[in-house]
Design a protein around this motif. Sequence first.
Motif, PDB file in Angstrom:
ATOM      1  N   ASP A 401       0.849  -1.301  -0.039  1.00 53.75           N
ATOM      2  CA  ASP A 401      -0.110   0.074   0.021  1.00 53.75           C
ATOM      3  C   ASP A 401       0.840   1.294  -0.036  1.00 53.75           C
ATOM      4  OD1 ASP A 401      -1.729   2.133   0.452  1.00 53.75           O
ATOM      5  OD2 ASP A 401      -2.757   0.893   1.876  1.00 53.75           O
ATOM      6  N   ASP A 402       1.391   1.667  -1.186  1.00 57.64           N
ATOM      7  CA  ASP A 402       2.199   2.838  -1.336  1.00 57.64           C
ATOM      8  C   ASP A 402       1.512   3.961  -0.857  1.00 57.64           C
ATOM      9  OD1 ASP A 402       3.939   0.966  -2.541  1.00 57.64           O
ATOM     10  OD2 ASP A 402       3.823   1.966  -4.281  1.00 57.64           O
ATOM     11  N   VAL A 403       0.318   4.150  -1.164  1.00 58.10           N
ATOM     12  CA  VAL A 403      -0.518   5.454  -0.601  1.00 58.10           C
ATOM     13  C   VAL A 403      -0.221   5.767   0.881  1.00 58.10           C
ATOM     14  CG1 VAL A 403      -2.642   6.717  -0.537  1.00 58.10           C
ATOM     15  CG2 VAL A 403      -2.055   5.637  -2.611  1.00 58.10           C
ATOM     16  N   SER A 404      -0.605   4.536   1.464  1.00 52.83           N
ATOM     17  CA  SER A 404      -0.633   4.814   3.142  1.00 52.83           C
ATOM     18  C   SER A 404       0.827   4.904   3.660  1.00 52.83           C
ATOM     19  CB  SER A 404      -1.110   3.461   3.716  1.00 52.83           C
ATOM     20  OG  SER A 404      -2.540   3.262   3.453  1.00 52.83           O
ATOM     21  N   LEU A 405       1.671   4.169   2.812  1.00 51.40           N
ATOM     22  CA  LEU A 405       3.076   4.338   3.076  1.00 51.40           C
ATOM     23  C   LEU A 405       3.724   5.624   2.993  1.00 51.40           C
ATOM     24  CD1 LEU A 405       6.030   3.350   4.185  1.00 51.40           C
ATOM     25  CD2 LEU A 405       6.414   2.388   1.624  1.00 51.40           C
ATOM     26  N   SER A 406       3.335   6.374   1.949  1.00 59.14           N
ATOM     27  CA  SER A 406       3.860   7.735   1.690  1.00 59.14           C
ATOM     28  C   SER A 406       3.289   8.577   2.446  1.00 59.14           C
ATOM     29  CB  SER A 406       3.249   8.085   0.238  1.00 59.14           C
ATOM     30  OG  SER A 406       3.586   7.277  -0.741  1.00 59.14           O
ATOM     31  N   ARG A 407       1.842   8.326   2.981  1.00 60.47           N
ATOM     32  CA  ARG A 407       1.594   9.172   4.149  1.00 60.47           C
ATOM     33  C   ARG A 407       2.185   9.210   5.287  1.00 60.47           C
ATOM     34  NH1 ARG A 407      -3.364  11.882   4.824  1.00 60.47           N
ATOM     35  NH2 ARG A 407      -3.601  12.415   6.862  1.00 60.47           N
ATOM     36  N   ILE A 408       2.604   8.150   5.844  1.00 57.12           N
ATOM     37  CA  ILE A 408       3.018   7.992   7.319  1.00 57.12           C
ATOM     38  C   ILE A 408       4.681   8.008   7.291  1.00 57.12           C
ATOM     39  CG2 ILE A 408       1.026   7.704   8.504  1.00 57.12           C
ATOM     40  CD1 ILE A 408       3.093   4.755   7.921  1.00 57.12           C
ATOM     41  N   ASN A 410       7.018   9.732   7.177  1.00 57.03           N
ATOM     42  CA  ASN A 410       7.758  10.580   7.652  1.00 57.03           C
ATOM     43  C   ASN A 410       6.737  11.577   8.990  1.00 57.03           C
ATOM     44  OD1 ASN A 410      10.004  11.859   8.417  1.00 57.03           O
ATOM     45  ND2 ASN A 410      10.093  13.179   6.530  1.00 57.03           N
ATOM     46  N   VAL A 411       5.616  10.698   9.326  1.00 56.32           N
ATOM     47  CA  VAL A 411       4.667  11.132  10.194  1.00 56.32           C
ATOM     48  C   VAL A 411       4.641  10.253  11.464  1.00 56.32           C
ATOM     49  CG1 VAL A 411       2.306  11.641  10.850  1.00 56.32           C
ATOM     50  CG2 VAL A 411       3.282  12.393   8.695  1.00 56.32           C
ATOM     51  N   PRO A 412       5.112  10.503  12.634  1.00 53.75           N
ATOM     52  CA  PRO A 412       5.679  11.778  13.248  1.00 53.75           C
ATOM     53  C   PRO A 412       6.971  12.072  12.607  1.00 53.75           C
ATOM     54  CG  PRO A 412       4.904  10.374  15.067  1.00 53.75           C
ATOM     55  CD  PRO A 412       4.902   9.690  13.723  1.00 53.75           C
ATOM     56  N   ALA A 413       7.622  13.253  12.164  1.00 53.04           N
ATOM     57  CA  ALA A 413       8.604  13.381  11.424  1.00 53.04           C
ATOM     58  C   ALA A 413       9.937  12.667  12.128  1.00 53.04           C
ATOM     59  CB  ALA A 413       8.916  14.906  11.745  1.00 53.04           C
ATOM     60  N   ARG A 414      10.495  11.836  11.351  1.00 52.64           N
ATOM     61  CA  ARG A 414      11.392  11.129  11.724  1.00 52.64           C
ATOM     62  C   ARG A 414      12.813  11.383  10.792  1.00 52.64           C
ATOM     63  NH1 ARG A 414       7.294   7.482  10.247  1.00 52.64           N
ATOM     64  NH2 ARG A 414       6.840   6.814  12.458  1.00 52.64           N
ATOM     65  N   ALA A 452      20.142   9.105   6.278  1.00 50.52           N
ATOM     66  CA  ALA A 452      18.808   8.829   5.729  1.00 50.52           C
ATOM     67  C   ALA A 452      18.525   7.131   5.927  1.00 50.52           C
ATOM     68  CB  ALA A 452      18.597   9.324   4.455  1.00 50.52           C
ATOM     69  N   ALA A 453      19.461   6.420   5.360  1.00 50.94           N
ATOM     70  CA  ALA A 453      19.293   5.064   5.240  1.00 50.94           C
ATOM     71  C   ALA A 453      19.092   4.483   6.531  1.00 50.94           C
ATOM     72  CB  ALA A 453      20.587   4.514   4.648  1.00 50.94           C
ATOM     73  N   GLU A 454      19.814   4.995   7.651  1.00 52.24           N
ATOM     74  CA  GLU A 454      19.805   4.571   9.057  1.00 52.24           C
ATOM     75  C   GLU A 454      17.995   4.603   9.366  1.00 52.24           C
ATOM     76  OE1 GLU A 454      22.846   6.074  11.119  1.00 52.24           O
ATOM     77  OE2 GLU A 454      24.387   4.810  10.237  1.00 52.24           O
ATOM     78  N   LYS A 455      17.750   5.968   9.404  1.00 54.48           N
ATOM     79  CA  LYS A 455      16.312   6.233   9.721  1.00 54.48           C
ATOM     80  C   LYS A 455      15.316   5.508   9.007  1.00 54.48           C
ATOM     81  CE  LYS A 455      17.904  10.851  11.288  1.00 54.48           C
ATOM     82  NZ  LYS A 455      18.402  11.972  10.555  1.00 54.48           N
ATOM     83  N   ILE A 456      15.643   5.234   7.741  1.00 56.50           N
ATOM     84  CA  ILE A 456      14.538   4.544   7.028  1.00 56.50           C
ATOM     85  C   ILE A 456      14.463   2.979   7.605  1.00 56.50           C
ATOM     86  CG2 ILE A 456      14.320   3.219   4.926  1.00 56.50           C
ATOM     87  CD1 ILE A 456      15.151   5.777   3.431  1.00 56.50           C
ATOM     88  N   ALA A 457      15.954   2.567   8.000  1.00 55.34           N
ATOM     89  CA  ALA A 457      16.123   1.086   8.486  1.00 55.34           C
ATOM     90  C   ALA A 457      15.171   1.013   9.754  1.00 55.34           C
ATOM     91  CB  ALA A 457      17.395   0.720   8.753  1.00 55.34           C
ATOM     92  N   GLY A 458      15.265   2.108  10.613  1.00 54.70           N
ATOM     93  CA  GLY A 458      14.730   2.237  12.013  1.00 54.70           C
ATOM     94  C   GLY A 458      12.988   2.014  11.686  1.00 54.70           C
ATOM     95  N   ASP A 488       4.652   6.967  18.967  1.00 52.60           N
ATOM     96  CA  ASP A 488       4.330   8.179  19.771  1.00 52.60           C
ATOM     97  C   ASP A 488       3.189   9.115  19.096  1.00 52.60           C
ATOM     98  OD1 ASP A 488       4.547   9.470  22.103  1.00 52.60           O
ATOM     99  OD2 ASP A 488       6.619  10.378  21.402  1.00 52.60           O
ATOM    100  N   LEU A 489       2.340   8.332  18.574  1.00 54.50           N
ATOM    101  CA  LEU A 489       1.299   9.200  17.583  1.00 54.50           C
ATOM    102  C   LEU A 489       0.747  10.395  18.576  1.00 54.50           C
ATOM    103  CD1 LEU A 489       0.841   8.941  14.763  1.00 54.50           C
ATOM    104  CD2 LEU A 489      -1.026   7.304  15.072  1.00 54.50           C
ATOM    105  N   TYR A 490       0.407   9.949  19.753  1.00 52.32           N
ATOM    106  CA  TYR A 490      -0.424  10.856  20.552  1.00 52.32           C
ATOM    107  C   TYR A 490       0.334  12.241  20.841  1.00 52.32           C
ATOM    108  CZ  TYR A 490      -3.853   7.379  22.221  1.00 52.32           C
ATOM    109  OH  TYR A 490      -4.862   6.433  22.371  1.00 52.32           O
ATOM    110  N   THR A 491       1.467  12.111  21.098  1.00 55.26           N
ATOM    111  CA  THR A 491       2.344  13.292  21.255  1.00 55.26           C
ATOM    112  C   THR A 491       2.460  13.845  19.812  1.00 55.26           C
ATOM    113  OG1 THR A 491       3.598  11.973  22.571  1.00 55.26           O
ATOM    114  CG2 THR A 491       4.674  14.120  22.019  1.00 55.26           C
ATOM    115  N   HIS A 492       2.478  13.269  19.050  1.00 52.24           N
ATOM    116  CA  HIS A 492       2.667  14.010  17.399  1.00 52.24           C
ATOM    117  C   HIS A 492       1.368  14.659  17.309  1.00 52.24           C
ATOM    118  CE1 HIS A 492       2.839  14.860  13.176  1.00 52.24           C
ATOM    119  NE2 HIS A 492       1.777  13.891  13.267  1.00 52.24           N
ATOM    120  N   VAL A 493       0.169  14.138  17.752  1.00 49.04           N
ATOM    121  CA  VAL A 493      -1.026  15.080  17.069  1.00 49.04           C
ATOM    122  C   VAL A 493      -1.268  16.097  18.178  1.00 49.04           C
ATOM    123  CG1 VAL A 493      -2.028  12.773  16.095  1.00 49.04           C
ATOM    124  CG2 VAL A 493      -2.777  13.337  18.320  1.00 49.04           C
TER     125      VAL A 493
END
Length: 673
Positions: A401-408, A410-414, A452-458, A488-493
């Motif tokens: 699901d690329d659409v969902s993936l694109s959405r999140i 970087n949400v919360p910003a990582r 970036a690669a490390e953050k993506i891996a996380g 940590d979605l609560y903190t993010h919203v």
Amino acid sequence: MLDLSTLNPPQREAVMTTEGPVLVLAGAGSGKTRVIAHRVAYLLVKGVDPESVLAVTFTNKAAGEMRERVAALAGPPGVDVFVSTFHSFGLWLLQQEHKLAELPKRFAICDAGDQLALVKRCMREVSVDDRKFDAHRVLAAISKAKNAGKKRIAVREAGQGDDYDLVASEVFPRYEKALRAMRAVDFDDLIARPVALLGRDEALQAKYQERFRYLLVDEYQDTNLAQLELLKHVAGDRRNVCAVGDDDQAIYGWRGAEVKNILRFDRHFPGAKEIRLEQNYRSTGHILACANAVIAKNAARKPKALFTESGPGEPVRVVALAEEEDEARFVAEEIARQRAEGRPWSHFAVLFRLNALSRPFEEAFREGSMPYVMHGGPAFFDRSEVRDLLAYLKLCVQPEDDVSLSRIVNVPARGIGDTSLERVHDWAIAQRVHLFEALRRAPEVPELPRGAAEKIAGFVAVIERYQARFAERGNIAEVARGLVAEVDLYTHVRASVQSLEAGARKVDALDGLLRSLEGYAQRNARPNLATWLQRLALDSRDEEDPAQEGGITLMTLHAAKGLEFPVVFLVGAEEDYLPCAGIQGEARDLDEERRLAYVGITRARERLYLTRVATRTKRGKLLPRTPSRFLDDLPAGAHEKVDPEALAAPPQEVAAHTENVMAALRARLGASK
Ligand SMILES: Nc1ncnc2c1ncn2[C@@H]1O[C@H](COP(=O)(O)OP(=O)(O)OP(=O)(O)O)[C@@H](O)[C@H]1O
Ligand SMILES: [Mg+2]
């Protein structure tokens, strides 16, 4: 046992004519839905296998009510009847035939928000700016084409097709390809794909014709071409279709519904018996007289004579107020007064043409601590925090699901930058892999910074962990809560908005969604996240907030179709609301607006108020308002104009208020001396 003596003769005829096509074309409140429920029950009593009966309603809510009515009338066999909307039926059929349809067993359904995101992405791919072209309109054009069974959108020569057709024709194939790549379907596919499957495979048709021997459809006037095709395929030569509807209540033309389906029923189902119902059992005489007079002005309609035996009742009240706050206060006070006389909250409905009108009413009810249920927008499923959480959950069951993936991603910003994402994206396209797969293989992506690669891996690690957890037989609601905590979605919203209150509402919305998942998990022996997400996608079309229950009903006229309430307030009876000015560049259809007014008026059983205001604040400006033209059509004897003076504060309050003002003035004068 089933008692058919509670039906009038034509209703009984519609119930008992069980073989061959039957059309009940009749006005509001004449018992069409009641006929459907009784007919299903009658079939079962006659010994028809409940599993061979398919009853189609317009919304999931209506389906739920129909199920209850059938069970009450027919007893236990009633629960095995297939009662659903066209979309849920299409979903079920696609699930049965997922291999033929080349879909995974539990494929994802793109809801309206996903569709829009996908259209925007495809627009970018063909270098069309979504600030210049409204993605909603592009999506509408695509949807229209799909409902008409078209594989492409033709752009007519010599300037006949507009720019939107041009854009849509470019976007359409990409959009379809992207859906296929995600192994997902959109709402239109839920009808169009079963139609395509059945259309090319007679053996498959025979299978479903064998299974469903009796078909019933409520609100037939709002079916579209694709739904008609589906119905024909399942009905086959037996043509055991009973459709009920009212051309005067066709209000979804803007969404591609074809009123011709009902007007030419006989052409699609030859040999149809047509039955008219003329007695209205819902409304009092005055309400019905107003409804009849308003709809009579439409030229293209089948003439209908509706009568009632329930007496004239109270006159319809037309109330003119000064401003929208006054309108809301008037409605709240009327409800409070009648509530004090013993009416439950559920007797009241406030109906409006546009969601934008609801705010003052919500505020007035909140202030008065009056319970209310707001159906629809700002729709629960349109809330960004709800969409974020859903995107996480969707990604966990469907990595494609690329659409969902694109959405999140970087949400919360990582800290995964746009440039890095673009590199991954380009690489994914070049390698013909899904975005998630590309993220997993980020180290192979050229020129991707180490950070970036490390953050993506996380990120990938978190998603993969939860994909595994959801796949295990466990408590899915608990797993979902774990995921929310982990990212940590609560903190993010909370941090995403300025005010504490707005943050709290967002947290509530996330909780509402999680509770809904919990409820589902408790009700089902083998709960499954993918199944829940599918159901949710369908429910989101009913614009219901799953966390709400009980109270005064607040809804749009569109949502009110088929329902009834003892006391109805039809608010905003002004030009540009009712009839509505064209929305989003679409030309308005005055006949359809009139039908909407008719639908609104005919929801009332005992009391009806039509309210309007003299001025409204729009974008900070006070604008004068013109009364709705439909008010001019109300017969003199059936309505009365209520004096807005009645709204003025009671004398003692006015006196107290004056006293306060004087005191304040005196104090000011005293202070300035
Ligand atoms: N024969 C009858 N005797 C008593 N009550 C009836 C009869 N027929 C219908 N009613 C009642 O009238 C009301 C309207 O019926 P129903 O909702 O079935 O009408 P409808 O034609 O489906 O209306 P709409 O066009 O708004 O969908 C319901 O409360 C129903 O119970
Ligand atoms: Mg009905």
